[in-house]
Scaffold this active site. Structure first.
Site, PDB file in Angstrom:
ATOM      1  N   SER A  37      83.273 100.307 -73.180  1.00 23.24           N
ATOM      2  CA  SER A  37      82.355 101.468 -73.129  1.00 23.24           C
ATOM      3  C   SER A  37      80.973 101.031 -73.941  1.00 23.24           C
ATOM      4  O   SER A  37      81.069 100.637 -74.990  1.00 23.24           O
ATOM      5  CB  SER A  37      82.792 102.630 -74.030  1.00 23.24           C
ATOM      6  OG  SER A  37      81.797 103.611 -74.332  1.00 23.24           O
ATOM      7  N   HIS A  87      81.627 100.569 -68.490  1.00 22.16           N
ATOM      8  CA  HIS A  87      81.700 102.113 -68.821  1.00 22.16           C
ATOM      9  C   HIS A  87      80.540 102.674 -69.522  1.00 22.16           C
ATOM     10  O   HIS A  87      80.139 102.210 -70.638  1.00 22.16           O
ATOM     11  CB  HIS A  87      83.003 102.302 -69.554  1.00 22.16           C
ATOM     12  CG  HIS A  87      83.500 104.063 -69.758  1.00 22.16           C
ATOM     13  ND1 HIS A  87      84.099 104.666 -68.708  1.00 22.16           N
ATOM     14  CD2 HIS A  87      83.069 104.911 -70.609  1.00 22.16           C
ATOM     15  CE1 HIS A  87      84.341 105.954 -68.967  1.00 22.16           C
ATOM     16  NE2 HIS A  87      83.685 105.956 -70.299  1.00 22.16           N
ATOM     17  N   ASP A 129      78.745 105.945 -70.826  1.00 23.56           N
ATOM     18  CA  ASP A 129      78.749 107.250 -71.426  1.00 23.56           C
ATOM     19  C   ASP A 129      77.418 108.022 -71.452  1.00 23.56           C
ATOM     20  O   ASP A 129      76.635 107.573 -72.135  1.00 23.56           O
ATOM     21  CB  ASP A 129      79.517 107.195 -72.694  1.00 23.56           C
ATOM     22  CG  ASP A 129      81.100 106.902 -72.629  1.00 23.56           C
ATOM     23  OD1 ASP A 129      81.798 107.539 -71.870  1.00 23.56           O
ATOM     24  OD2 ASP A 129      81.459 105.927 -73.200  1.00 23.56           O
ATOM     25  N   MET A 175      75.905 111.282 -72.703  1.00 25.09           N
ATOM     26  CA  MET A 175      75.972 112.632 -73.258  1.00 25.09           C
ATOM     27  C   MET A 175      74.819 113.354 -73.379  1.00 25.09           C
ATOM     28  O   MET A 175      73.753 112.599 -73.638  1.00 25.09           O
ATOM     29  CB  MET A 175      76.439 112.319 -74.821  1.00 25.09           C
ATOM     30  CG  MET A 175      77.770 111.439 -74.626  1.00 25.09           C
ATOM     31  SD  MET A 175      78.459 111.391 -76.230  1.00 25.09           S
ATOM     32  CE  MET A 175      79.748 109.962 -75.749  1.00 25.09           C
ATOM     33  N   HIS A 197      80.333 107.880 -66.689  1.00 23.11           N
ATOM     34  CA  HIS A 197      81.338 108.936 -67.153  1.00 23.11           C
ATOM     35  C   HIS A 197      80.154 110.196 -67.721  1.00 23.11           C
ATOM     36  O   HIS A 197      79.516 110.113 -68.825  1.00 23.11           O
ATOM     37  CB  HIS A 197      81.943 108.462 -68.206  1.00 23.11           C
ATOM     38  CG  HIS A 197      82.739 109.685 -69.209  1.00 23.11           C
ATOM     39  ND1 HIS A 197      83.339 109.251 -70.434  1.00 23.11           N
ATOM     40  CD2 HIS A 197      82.845 110.883 -68.744  1.00 23.11           C
ATOM     41  CE1 HIS A 197      84.202 110.474 -70.732  1.00 23.11           C
ATOM     42  NE2 HIS A 197      83.708 111.372 -69.841  1.00 23.11           N
ATOM     43  N   MET A 232      79.097 113.376 -69.359  1.00 26.82           N
ATOM     44  CA  MET A 232      79.554 114.528 -70.275  1.00 26.82           C
ATOM     45  C   MET A 232      78.096 115.297 -70.356  1.00 26.82           C
ATOM     46  O   MET A 232      77.467 115.289 -71.511  1.00 26.82           O
ATOM     47  CB  MET A 232      79.783 113.792 -71.713  1.00 26.82           C
ATOM     48  CG  MET A 232      81.345 113.259 -71.631  1.00 26.82           C
ATOM     49  SD  MET A 232      81.439 112.131 -72.901  1.00 26.82           S
ATOM     50  CE  MET A 232      80.815 110.609 -72.280  1.00 26.82           C
ATOM     51  N   MET A 285      90.906 111.972 -70.469  1.00 29.69           N
ATOM     52  CA  MET A 285      90.187 111.724 -72.120  1.00 29.69           C
ATOM     53  C   MET A 285      91.701 111.739 -73.159  1.00 29.69           C
ATOM     54  O   MET A 285      92.407 112.521 -73.039  1.00 29.69           O
ATOM     55  CB  MET A 285      89.440 112.853 -72.375  1.00 29.69           C
ATOM     56  CG  MET A 285      88.045 113.026 -71.680  1.00 29.69           C
ATOM     57  SD  MET A 285      87.211 111.284 -71.598  1.00 29.69           S
ATOM     58  CE  MET A 285      86.855 111.222 -73.433  1.00 29.69           C
ATOM     59  N   GLY A 325      82.465 107.769 -80.157  1.00 34.42           N
ATOM     60  CA  GLY A 325      83.481 106.541 -80.128  1.00 34.42           C
ATOM     61  C   GLY A 325      84.186 106.425 -81.568  1.00 34.42           C
ATOM     62  O   GLY A 325      83.900 107.264 -82.261  1.00 34.42           O
ATOM     63  N   ASP A 376      90.537 107.040 -71.553  1.00 31.89           N
ATOM     64  CA  ASP A 376      89.192 106.804 -72.279  1.00 31.89           C
ATOM     65  C   ASP A 376      89.546 107.480 -73.843  1.00 31.89           C
ATOM     66  O   ASP A 376      89.689 108.682 -73.662  1.00 31.89           O
ATOM     67  CB  ASP A 376      88.307 107.491 -71.393  1.00 31.89           C
ATOM     68  CG  ASP A 376      86.735 107.459 -72.156  1.00 31.89           C
ATOM     69  OD1 ASP A 376      86.717 106.615 -73.265  1.00 31.89           O
ATOM     70  OD2 ASP A 376      86.005 107.920 -71.593  1.00 31.89           O
ATOM     71  N   GLY A 410      85.885 101.023 -76.365  1.00 38.59           N
ATOM     72  CA  GLY A 410      84.408 100.804 -76.773  1.00 38.59           C
ATOM     73  C   GLY A 410      84.516 100.257 -78.109  1.00 38.59           C
ATOM     74  O   GLY A 410      84.547  98.997 -78.002  1.00 38.59           O
TER      75      GLY A 410
HETATM   76  C1  DX5 Z   1      84.184 109.316 -75.867  1.00 36.86           C
HETATM   77  C2  DX5 Z   1      83.658 108.143 -74.684  1.00 36.86           C
HETATM   78  C3  DX5 Z   1      84.326 107.104 -74.744  1.00 36.86           C
HETATM   79  C4  DX5 Z   1      84.174 106.339 -76.054  1.00 36.86           C
HETATM   80  C5  DX5 Z   1      85.416 105.596 -76.046  1.00 36.86           C
HETATM   81  O1  DX5 Z   1      83.394 110.555 -75.424  1.00 36.86           O
HETATM   82  O2  DX5 Z   1      84.041 108.953 -73.376  1.00 36.86           O
HETATM   83  O3  DX5 Z   1      84.251 106.341 -73.596  1.00 36.86           O
HETATM   84  O4  DX5 Z   1      83.000 105.724 -76.079  1.00 36.86           O
HETATM   85  O5  DX5 Z   1      85.360 104.961 -77.459  1.00 36.86           O
HETATM   86  P1  DX5 Z   1      86.529 104.411 -78.077  1.00 36.86           P
HETATM   87  O6  DX5 Z   1      87.178 103.349 -77.153  1.00 36.86           O
HETATM   88  O7  DX5 Z   1      85.571 103.697 -79.302  1.00 36.86           O
HETATM   89  O8  DX5 Z   1      87.377 105.500 -78.471  1.00 36.86           O
HETATM   90 ZN    ZN Z   2      83.738 107.659 -71.685  1.00 35.29          ZN
END
Ligand code: DX5
Ligand code: ZN
Length: 229
Positions: free
Chosen positions: A9, A34, A36, A38, A68, A70, A139, A146, A177, A199
């Protein structure tokens, strides 16, 4: 023999050097990027949009980009991310008024659709959609940040989803994830996942290649256990 994909990520990458970070993590053995997205509305954080996806393609990234979303609403950004070079586009069903329409929109724009299930989202969102999806994204943390801890109940959910996919004779990927590390990736694979987002575990490590190699070793052990079973 499962074909496992490791998807770092970019949320935990150094954004000032994003192109180089993505090049480095792919050279270190990652399969998929990946990405992300947001929006400070569906989740309480704000990251990057289609311009940055397009910039990675222009930079020369040819690996699949796993977007992804969000965000709420979803559909407008599907079109923009498809044009920006996304490969997979996943979204949260709670964020779309018309889930089936959004899945079709992703497919029509040449991308692979995925549905994302939050820790408290029930599996019934898959009742009438599973056959139309390339990916179910589970999830294992609440979305938005992260570096959170893996929620152990996610394993049972992964098992249940994999059973449904197998029973339906589908090839749908199960991606997990949140909170994935070398120490737990084997259990996640054994539960039935075949695509793994990480990530902080990768970008937070000093040596991306060593971390990815350690993850692959765990995945090979999971595959070996499955073959022996
Ligand atoms: C959280 C994200 C993840 C995140 C994962 O909302 O969708 O992709 O970056 O990070 P780690 O691996 O650090 O949990
Ligand atoms: Zn993600």
């Amino acid at each position: 023999m499962a074909d496992f994909l490791i998807a770092p990520s970019i949320l935990s990458a150094d954004f000032a050097r994003l192109g180089e970070e993505v090049d480095n993590v792919l050279a270190a053995g990652a399969d998929v990027v990946h990405f992300d997205v947001m929006d400070n509305h569906y989740v309480p954080n704000l990251t990057v949009g289609p311009l940055v996806c397009e910039a990675l393609r222009k930079h020369g990234v040819t690996a699949p980009i796993d977007v992804h979303l969000m965000v709420k609403p979803v559909d407008r950004l599907v079109v923009d991310f498809a044009a920006a070079g996304a490969s997979y586009i996943s979204f949260h069903p709670e964020a779309s008024e018309h889930v089936d329409r959004t899945i079709a929109l992703i497919r029509e724009h040449g991308c692979r659709p995925g549905l994302v299930l939050n820790p408290a989202t029930p599996l019934n969102y898959l009742d009438h959609t599973l056959g139309k999806l390339d990916l179910v994204l589970v999830m294992s943390v609440n979305p938005g940040f992260g570096g959170q801890a893996f929620i152990p109940e996610s394993l049972e959910k992964v098992r249940a989803i994999r059973e449904r996919i197998t029973a339906a004779g589908l090839q749908t990927r199960v991606e997990v994830d949140g909170g994935i590390k070398v120490a737990n990736i084997r259990d996640v694979a054994t539960a039935g996942a075949d695509m793994f987002v990480a990530g902080s575990a990768i970008f937070g490590s000093g040596d991306y290649a060593a971390t990815i190699a350690a993850m692959r070793k765990e995945l090979a052990a999971a595959a070996g256990g499955a073959a022996a079973a």
